[in-house]
Design a protein around this motif. Structure first.
Motif, PDB file in Angstrom:
ATOM      1  N   GLU A 105       0.833  -1.202   0.000  1.00 60.89           N
ATOM      2  CA  GLU A 105       0.000   0.000   0.000  1.00 60.89           C
ATOM      3  C   GLU A 105       0.869   1.255   0.000  1.00 60.89           C
ATOM      4  O   GLU A 105       0.562   2.243  -0.677  1.00 60.89           O
ATOM      5  N   PHE A 106       1.962   1.228   0.743  1.00 64.31           N
ATOM      6  CA  PHE A 106       2.907   2.347   0.738  1.00 64.31           C
ATOM      7  C   PHE A 106       3.409   2.615  -0.678  1.00 64.31           C
ATOM      8  O   PHE A 106       3.405   3.766  -1.145  1.00 64.31           O
ATOM      9  N   ALA A 107       3.839   1.561  -1.370  1.00 63.81           N
ATOM     10  CA  ALA A 107       4.382   1.743  -2.719  1.00 63.81           C
ATOM     11  C   ALA A 107       3.305   2.247  -3.682  1.00 63.81           C
ATOM     12  O   ALA A 107       3.579   3.101  -4.532  1.00 63.81           O
ATOM     13  N   ARG A 108       2.095   1.725  -3.558  1.00 64.38           N
ATOM     14  CA  ARG A 108       1.008   2.194  -4.423  1.00 64.38           C
ATOM     15  C   ARG A 108       0.803   3.695  -4.262  1.00 64.38           C
ATOM     16  O   ARG A 108       0.664   4.434  -5.234  1.00 64.38           O
ATOM     17  N   ARG A 109       0.769   4.135  -3.025  1.00 62.26           N
ATOM     18  CA  ARG A 109       0.524   5.556  -2.761  1.00 62.26           C
ATOM     19  C   ARG A 109       1.662   6.431  -3.250  1.00 62.26           C
ATOM     20  O   ARG A 109       1.437   7.554  -3.711  1.00 62.26           O
ATOM     21  N   MET A 110       2.877   5.943  -3.141  1.00 62.85           N
ATOM     22  CA  MET A 110       4.034   6.777  -3.450  1.00 62.85           C
ATOM     23  C   MET A 110       4.372   6.843  -4.929  1.00 62.85           C
ATOM     24  O   MET A 110       5.318   7.524  -5.326  1.00 62.85           O
ATOM     25  N   THR A 111       3.621   6.153  -5.782  1.00 66.55           N
ATOM     26  CA  THR A 111       3.856   6.298  -7.220  1.00 66.55           C
ATOM     27  C   THR A 111       3.414   7.676  -7.699  1.00 66.55           C
ATOM     28  O   THR A 111       3.843   8.131  -8.762  1.00 66.55           O
ATOM     29  N   ASN A 112       2.546   8.344  -6.936  1.00 66.94           N
ATOM     30  CA  ASN A 112       2.250   9.759  -7.181  1.00 66.94           C
ATOM     31  C   ASN A 112       1.942  10.415  -5.848  1.00 66.94           C
ATOM     32  O   ASN A 112       0.894  10.172  -5.255  1.00 66.94           O
ATOM     33  N   VAL A 113       2.870  11.219  -5.376  1.00 62.47           N
ATOM     34  CA  VAL A 113       2.759  11.798  -4.037  1.00 62.47           C
ATOM     35  C   VAL A 113       1.624  12.801  -3.969  1.00 62.47           C
ATOM     36  O   VAL A 113       0.884  12.855  -2.988  1.00 62.47           O
ATOM     37  N   ARG A 114       1.447  13.611  -5.002  1.00 63.72           N
ATOM     38  CA  ARG A 114       0.376  14.611  -4.983  1.00 63.72           C
ATOM     39  C   ARG A 114      -0.985  13.960  -4.841  1.00 63.72           C
ATOM     40  O   ARG A 114      -1.830  14.410  -4.042  1.00 63.72           O
ATOM     41  N   ASP A 115      -1.234  12.908  -5.617  1.00 61.69           N
ATOM     42  CA  ASP A 115      -2.524  12.230  -5.544  1.00 61.69           C
ATOM     43  C   ASP A 115      -2.800  11.723  -4.134  1.00 61.69           C
ATOM     44  O   ASP A 115      -3.933  11.778  -3.644  1.00 61.69           O
ATOM     45  N   THR A 116      -1.749  11.223  -3.477  1.00 64.77           N
ATOM     46  CA  THR A 116      -1.915  10.699  -2.122  1.00 64.77           C
ATOM     47  C   THR A 116      -2.200  11.829  -1.137  1.00 64.77           C
ATOM     48  O   THR A 116      -3.074  11.710  -0.273  1.00 64.77           O
ATOM     49  N   LEU A 117      -1.480  12.939  -1.261  1.00 67.37           N
ATOM     50  CA  LEU A 117      -1.716  14.069  -0.371  1.00 67.37           C
ATOM     51  C   LEU A 117      -3.119  14.636  -0.550  1.00 67.37           C
ATOM     52  O   LEU A 117      -3.762  15.059   0.415  1.00 67.37           O
ATOM     53  N   GLU A 118      -3.612  14.648  -1.788  1.00 63.80           N
ATOM     54  CA  GLU A 118      -4.957  15.160  -2.037  1.00 63.80           C
ATOM     55  C   GLU A 118      -6.029  14.165  -1.597  1.00 63.80           C
ATOM     56  O   GLU A 118      -7.112  14.559  -1.183  1.00 63.80           O
ATOM     57  N   ARG A 119      -5.707  12.893  -1.683  1.00 60.39           N
ATOM     58  CA  ARG A 119      -6.653  11.857  -1.262  1.00 60.39           C
ATOM     59  C   ARG A 119      -6.802  11.820   0.252  1.00 60.39           C
ATOM     60  O   ARG A 119      -7.864  11.503   0.772  1.00 60.39           O
TER      61      ARG A 119
END
Length: 253
Positions: A105-119
């Motif tokens: 799950e960490f790797a999935r999220r970190m493939t795009n940091v902006r998307d994760t921060l906005e999510r």
């Protein structure tokens, strides 16, 4: 980054996170005991723009590793530590407890940091507060174009990339890249002997990403896999020269 002078040559090594930088740093410091080996700049994990102007014209080097191996090393090293990176490795549940994020799950999220921060809006606020609390932030000196404001589109656009690329981008377009499995080239260029130093505690979790997640990482950071695949020790290239030769193959993020 570490700028050295030896035999009338000046070179800089840019220290990319989790890419043998500490071992190379130790090798440079040990070499500096030689009376005619000088270290002019000694600043870990700094942005290329922090390099004094008078050294910018000289060759610069950085080591890169396969992104999925980098993510594994990053997760194992930083999991359980406190600091501005904790938002990326932990979730705050409704019961008020903090739980570590599973590696996949960490790797999935970190493939795009902006998307994760906005999510996860709360993560943006936590990230901002942690940054403010970390003092001089030597670890990311100069990495930000402006203060971190999660409500500001310009701020968030800095993170429209993978975590791997976010840490590598500040190393500079005019920096020569060398795969981490070719440290012999760095030894030769900097006239040093690189010891093996592993800062990750032995008791940290050991794991492998799932094939699905490795494929996801390879897609997100495919340009860097291509750089490693096409690396030619007889024709060392900067990131800019490589892109001019092979074209930008990564997704436009």
């Amino acid at each position: 980054m570490y700028t050295i002078e030896f035999n009338n040559e000046i070179k800089t090594f840019m220290h990319m996170v989790k890419s043998a930088g500490i071992s190379i740093h130790i090798g440079i410091i040990e070499a500096s005991h030689n009376y005619n080996y000088k270290v002019h700049v000694n600043q870990r994990h700094a942005h290329i723009r922090n390099l004094p102007e008078k050294y910018q014209k000289y060759p610069k080097f950085v080591t890169i590793r396969e992104p999925h191996k980098w993510y594994k090393s990053f997760y194992r090293f930083f999991m359980g530590t406190e600091g501005y990176l904790s938002w990326a490795l932990n979730d705050l549940r409704e019961n008020g407890y903090i739980y570590p994020i599973e590696p996949d799950e960490f790797a999935r999220r970190m493939t795009n940091v902006r998307d994760t921060l906005e999510r996860f809006p709360n993560k943006s606020r936590v990230f901002r507060n942690l940054l403010r609390s970390q003092g001089n932030l030597h670890f990311i000196t100069g990495y930000f174009d402006s203060d971190f404001h999660p409500e500001d589109p310009q701020t968030m656009e800095q993170f429209n990339t993978s975590l791997y690329e976010w840490f590598l981008r500040p190393m500079g377009e005019d920096t020569i890249f060398v795969p981490m499995n070719r440290l012999d080239i760095i030894e030769k260029e900097f006239n040093i002997k690189i010891p093996h130093v592993n800062k990750t505690p032995e008791n940290r979790i050991n794991f492998d990403f799932s094939p699905e997640v490795i494929d996801l990482i390879k897609e997100a950071d495919k340009e860097y896999y291509k750089m490693i695949e096409t690396f030619d020790e007889n024709n060392l290239l900067t990131f800019k020269e490589w892109r001019e030769k092979y074209g930008k193959t990564a997704n436009n993020r």
